[in-house]
Design a protein around this motif. Structure first.
Motif, PDB file in Angstrom:
ATOM      1  N   VAL A  60     -29.030  25.576  -6.372  1.00  0.00           N
ATOM      2  CA  VAL A  60     -30.491  24.233  -6.885  1.00  0.00           C
ATOM      3  C   VAL A  60     -31.002  25.072  -7.855  1.00  0.00           C
ATOM      4  O   VAL A  60     -30.650  26.559  -7.976  1.00  0.00           O
ATOM      5  CB  VAL A  60     -31.223  23.744  -6.053  1.00  0.00           C
ATOM      6  N   ASP A  61     -31.091  24.038  -9.202  1.00  0.00           N
ATOM      7  CA  ASP A  61     -31.619  24.652 -10.317  1.00  0.00           C
ATOM      8  C   ASP A  61     -32.819  23.879 -10.910  1.00  0.00           C
ATOM      9  O   ASP A  61     -32.695  22.236 -10.035  1.00  0.00           O
ATOM     10  CB  ASP A  61     -30.461  24.820 -11.660  1.00  0.00           C
ATOM     11  N   ILE A  62     -33.864  24.650 -10.701  1.00  0.00           N
ATOM     12  CA  ILE A  62     -35.398  23.785 -11.418  1.00  0.00           C
ATOM     13  C   ILE A  62     -35.562  24.591 -12.791  1.00  0.00           C
ATOM     14  O   ILE A  62     -36.527  25.390 -13.363  1.00  0.00           O
ATOM     15  CB  ILE A  62     -36.368  24.448 -10.455  1.00  0.00           C
ATOM     16  N   PRO A  63     -35.299  23.855 -14.141  1.00  0.00           N
ATOM     17  CA  PRO A  63     -35.431  24.492 -15.153  1.00  0.00           C
ATOM     18  C   PRO A  63     -37.034  25.109 -15.593  1.00  0.00           C
ATOM     19  O   PRO A  63     -37.313  25.651 -16.275  1.00  0.00           O
ATOM     20  CB  PRO A  63     -34.898  23.436 -15.865  1.00  0.00           C
ATOM     21  N   ALA A  64     -37.910  23.799 -15.158  1.00  0.00           N
ATOM     22  CA  ALA A  64     -39.691  23.413 -15.890  1.00  0.00           C
ATOM     23  C   ALA A  64     -40.107  25.175 -14.851  1.00  0.00           C
ATOM     24  O   ALA A  64     -40.915  26.511 -15.029  1.00  0.00           O
ATOM     25  CB  ALA A  64     -40.040  22.648 -14.960  1.00  0.00           C
ATOM     26  N   LEU A  65     -38.927  25.663 -13.759  1.00  0.00           N
ATOM     27  CA  LEU A  65     -39.870  26.779 -12.900  1.00  0.00           C
ATOM     28  C   LEU A  65     -38.643  27.913 -12.997  1.00  0.00           C
ATOM     29  O   LEU A  65     -38.893  29.056 -12.792  1.00  0.00           O
ATOM     30  CB  LEU A  65     -39.859  26.472 -11.674  1.00  0.00           C
ATOM     31  N   LEU A 126     -43.572  26.220  -6.379  1.00  0.00           N
ATOM     32  CA  LEU A 126     -43.661  25.291  -6.406  1.00  0.00           C
ATOM     33  C   LEU A 126     -43.822  24.575  -7.090  1.00  0.00           C
ATOM     34  O   LEU A 126     -44.086  23.274  -7.220  1.00  0.00           O
ATOM     35  CB  LEU A 126     -42.784  24.826  -5.183  1.00  0.00           C
ATOM     36  N   SER A 127     -45.658  24.264  -6.200  1.00  0.00           N
ATOM     37  CA  SER A 127     -46.114  23.427  -6.454  1.00  0.00           C
ATOM     38  C   SER A 127     -46.639  23.150  -7.978  1.00  0.00           C
ATOM     39  O   SER A 127     -47.249  22.403  -8.052  1.00  0.00           O
ATOM     40  CB  SER A 127     -47.752  23.982  -5.574  1.00  0.00           C
ATOM     41  N   ALA A 128     -46.500  23.957  -8.498  1.00  0.00           N
ATOM     42  CA  ALA A 128     -46.232  23.329 -10.304  1.00  0.00           C
ATOM     43  C   ALA A 128     -45.174  22.890 -11.088  1.00  0.00           C
ATOM     44  O   ALA A 128     -45.482  22.157 -11.999  1.00  0.00           O
ATOM     45  CB  ALA A 128     -46.498  24.829 -11.077  1.00  0.00           C
ATOM     46  N   LEU A 129     -44.392  21.946 -10.425  1.00  0.00           N
ATOM     47  CA  LEU A 129     -43.657  21.064 -10.525  1.00  0.00           C
ATOM     48  C   LEU A 129     -44.344  19.487 -11.023  1.00  0.00           C
ATOM     49  O   LEU A 129     -46.065  19.319 -10.701  1.00  0.00           O
ATOM     50  CB  LEU A 129     -42.795  20.499  -9.380  1.00  0.00           C
ATOM     51  N   LYS A 130     -43.974  19.006 -11.289  1.00  0.00           N
ATOM     52  CA  LYS A 130     -44.753  18.252 -12.153  1.00  0.00           C
ATOM     53  C   LYS A 130     -43.887  16.751 -12.264  1.00  0.00           C
ATOM     54  O   LYS A 130     -42.615  17.017 -11.936  1.00  0.00           O
ATOM     55  CB  LYS A 130     -45.617  17.893 -13.878  1.00  0.00           C
ATOM     56  N   PRO A 131     -44.455  15.381 -11.572  1.00  0.00           N
ATOM     57  CA  PRO A 131     -43.635  15.195 -12.414  1.00  0.00           C
ATOM     58  C   PRO A 131     -42.754  14.438 -12.969  1.00  0.00           C
ATOM     59  O   PRO A 131     -43.102  14.444 -14.039  1.00  0.00           O
ATOM     60  CB  PRO A 131     -44.726  12.434 -12.212  1.00  0.00           C
ATOM     61  N   GLY A 132     -41.139  13.131 -13.138  1.00  0.00           N
ATOM     62  CA  GLY A 132     -40.802  14.228 -14.329  1.00  0.00           C
ATOM     63  C   GLY A 132     -40.073  15.073 -14.677  1.00  0.00           C
ATOM     64  O   GLY A 132     -38.835  14.923 -15.312  1.00  0.00           O
ATOM     65  N   GLU A 133     -39.942  16.138 -14.485  1.00  0.00           N
ATOM     66  CA  GLU A 133     -38.628  16.764 -14.381  1.00  0.00           C
ATOM     67  C   GLU A 133     -38.256  16.966 -13.834  1.00  0.00           C
ATOM     68  O   GLU A 133     -37.738  16.644 -12.041  1.00  0.00           O
ATOM     69  CB  GLU A 133     -40.092  18.383 -13.969  1.00  0.00           C
ATOM     70  N   ARG A 134     -37.871  17.730 -14.031  1.00  0.00           N
ATOM     71  CA  ARG A 134     -35.600  17.280 -13.158  1.00  0.00           C
ATOM     72  C   ARG A 134     -34.945  18.777 -12.650  1.00  0.00           C
ATOM     73  O   ARG A 134     -35.966  20.193 -12.272  1.00  0.00           O
ATOM     74  CB  ARG A 134     -34.968  17.392 -14.220  1.00  0.00           C
ATOM     75  N   ILE A 135     -34.478  18.320 -11.399  1.00  0.00           N
ATOM     76  CA  ILE A 135     -34.305  19.186 -10.501  1.00  0.00           C
ATOM     77  C   ILE A 135     -32.393  19.058 -10.814  1.00  0.00           C
ATOM     78  O   ILE A 135     -31.989  17.515  -9.999  1.00  0.00           O
ATOM     79  CB  ILE A 135     -34.478  19.201  -9.073  1.00  0.00           C
ATOM     80  N   ARG A 136     -31.459  20.282 -10.439  1.00  0.00           N
ATOM     81  CA  ARG A 136     -29.915  19.785 -11.043  1.00  0.00           C
ATOM     82  C   ARG A 136     -29.495  20.648  -9.636  1.00  0.00           C
ATOM     83  O   ARG A 136     -30.202  21.954  -8.937  1.00  0.00           O
ATOM     84  CB  ARG A 136     -30.195  20.275 -11.495  1.00  0.00           C
ATOM     85  N   VAL A 137     -28.834  20.248  -8.618  1.00  0.00           N
ATOM     86  CA  VAL A 137     -28.380  20.513  -6.963  1.00  0.00           C
ATOM     87  C   VAL A 137     -26.552  20.663  -7.348  1.00  0.00           C
ATOM     88  O   VAL A 137     -25.681  19.422  -8.047  1.00  0.00           O
ATOM     89  CB  VAL A 137     -28.958  19.715  -6.454  1.00  0.00           C
ATOM     90  N   ALA A 138     -26.417  21.368  -8.085  1.00  0.00           N
ATOM     91  CA  ALA A 138     -24.474  21.808  -7.455  1.00  0.00           C
ATOM     92  C   ALA A 138     -23.562  21.520  -6.244  1.00  0.00           C
ATOM     93  O   ALA A 138     -24.496  22.107  -5.342  1.00  0.00           O
ATOM     94  CB  ALA A 138     -23.865  23.209  -8.670  1.00  0.00           C
ATOM     95  N   ARG A 139     -22.924  20.916  -6.364  1.00  0.00           N
ATOM     96  CA  ARG A 139     -22.775  20.058  -5.045  1.00  0.00           C
ATOM     97  C   ARG A 139     -21.297  20.511  -4.604  1.00  0.00           C
ATOM     98  O   ARG A 139     -19.683  21.067  -5.895  1.00  0.00           O
ATOM     99  CB  ARG A 139     -22.227  18.141  -4.924  1.00  0.00           C
ATOM    100  N   ASP A 140     -19.905  20.838  -3.975  1.00  0.00           N
ATOM    101  CA  ASP A 140     -19.117  21.318  -3.721  1.00  0.00           C
ATOM    102  C   ASP A 140     -17.754  20.288  -3.802  1.00  0.00           C
ATOM    103  O   ASP A 140     -16.749  20.533  -3.580  1.00  0.00           O
ATOM    104  CB  ASP A 140     -18.539  22.054  -2.564  1.00  0.00           C
ATOM    105  N   THR A 148     -35.646  13.706 -10.324  1.00  0.00           N
ATOM    106  CA  THR A 148     -36.502  13.257 -10.996  1.00  0.00           C
ATOM    107  C   THR A 148     -37.875  13.532  -9.992  1.00  0.00           C
ATOM    108  O   THR A 148     -37.384  12.982  -9.022  1.00  0.00           O
ATOM    109  CB  THR A 148     -36.576  12.494 -12.241  1.00  0.00           C
ATOM    110  N   VAL A 149     -38.370  14.366 -10.144  1.00  0.00           N
ATOM    111  CA  VAL A 149     -39.176  14.928  -9.741  1.00  0.00           C
ATOM    112  C   VAL A 149     -40.409  13.386  -9.681  1.00  0.00           C
ATOM    113  O   VAL A 149     -41.286  12.592 -10.920  1.00  0.00           O
ATOM    114  CB  VAL A 149     -40.237  15.957  -9.709  1.00  0.00           C
ATOM    115  N   ASP A 150     -40.186  12.788  -8.234  1.00  0.00           N
ATOM    116  CA  ASP A 150     -41.874  11.263  -8.222  1.00  0.00           C
ATOM    117  C   ASP A 150     -43.498  12.147  -8.107  1.00  0.00           C
ATOM    118  O   ASP A 150     -44.081  10.993  -7.829  1.00  0.00           O
ATOM    119  CB  ASP A 150     -40.563  10.475  -8.088  1.00  0.00           C
ATOM    120  N   ASP A 151     -43.202  12.736  -7.198  1.00  0.00           N
ATOM    121  CA  ASP A 151     -44.445  13.194  -6.342  1.00  0.00           C
ATOM    122  C   ASP A 151     -44.598  14.504  -5.671  1.00  0.00           C
ATOM    123  O   ASP A 151     -43.628  15.538  -5.401  1.00  0.00           O
ATOM    124  CB  ASP A 151     -44.486  12.207  -5.296  1.00  0.00           C
ATOM    125  N   VAL A 152     -45.387  14.996  -6.198  1.00  0.00           N
ATOM    126  CA  VAL A 152     -45.652  16.276  -5.623  1.00  0.00           C
ATOM    127  C   VAL A 152     -46.946  16.469  -5.069  1.00  0.00           C
ATOM    128  O   VAL A 152     -48.879  16.642  -5.113  1.00  0.00           O
ATOM    129  CB  VAL A 152     -45.952  17.797  -7.076  1.00  0.00           C
TER     130      VAL A 152
END
Length: 207
Positions: A60-65, A126-140, A148-152
């Motif tokens: 999992v990659d969270i660029p904003a963090l 983690l609580s610093a993430l904001k709606p609109g920021e991206r999370i990428r999950v590499a899969r097998d 895309t984050v929509d709620d924290v």
């Protein structure tokens, strides 16, 4: 899955009970049972992508963090809560392997430590993430599912609604939950008072 939701907050809030230097300094206590941490006005969110075929997560990659972490499948512990990665692997993220696979329809659950005995862990910010920021999950299967984050939110233990926190927000949509401890550290009970729950939904795929 319902049983896991019901006790997940307890298991998570006990994770940081051995932390000695970082207790209480992780996030502000929530006001009321549920408090929004960040929901800026006017953020335009992209449309949802159709759900993908199931595949196991690897990273999992969270660029904003600046988070780039390995993902390992986890089961339930003796108390019925999702068993987190051991503290020796506090920079990795646990995925509840008995539930939804990220990118498939439903809500996939990722859990991570907020601290260890001596330092911040993978989901410390983690609580610093904001709606609109991206999370990428590499899969097998070779794809990368982009969410895309929509709620924290910070969910307090009192009046906790596990299904509302961890269940899907929209039927048929591929969603993701990132979960860690939050609130303040209760020294009397030896645990945190809440969970930070980041909700995201699938908006793209890289093949």
């Amino acid at each position: 899955m319902g049983a896991a939701w019901a006790v997940l907050i307890v298991g998570l809030c006990l994770w940081g009970s051995d932390a000695v230097d970082l207790r209480g300094g992780l996030s502000e206590p929530a006001a009321g049972d549920v408090a929004a941490v960040g929901r800026p006005f006017g953020v335009e969110l992209p449309p949802a992508h159709r759900a993908l075929d199931p595949a196991r997560p690897q990273r999992v990659d969270i660029p904003a963090l600046d988070v780039r972490a390995a993902v390992t499948a986890r089961g339930l512990d003796a108390e019925g809560a999702i068993d987190p990665p051991p503290f020796a692997q506090a920079d990795s993220v646990g995925w509840y392997g008995g539930g939804t696979r990220p990118g498939a329809a439903g809500a996939a659950l990722f859990v991570g430590h907020v601290d260890t005995e001596t330092r911040p862990a993978v989901f410390y910010h983690l609580s610093a993430l904001k709606p609109g920021e991206r999370i990428r999950v590499a899969r097998d299967d070779g794809t990368v599912a982009e969410f895309t984050v929509d709620d924290v939110r910070v969910h307090r233990r009192e009046g906790f609604d596990a299904k509302a926190a961890y269940g899907p927000h929209e039927d048929g949509r591929a969603e993701l939950r990132l979960i860690t401890c939050g609130g303040t550290f209760d020294h009397a009970q030896g645990r945190y008072t809440a969970n930070v729950v980041v909700s995201a939904y699938l908006t793209g795929v890289i093949r």
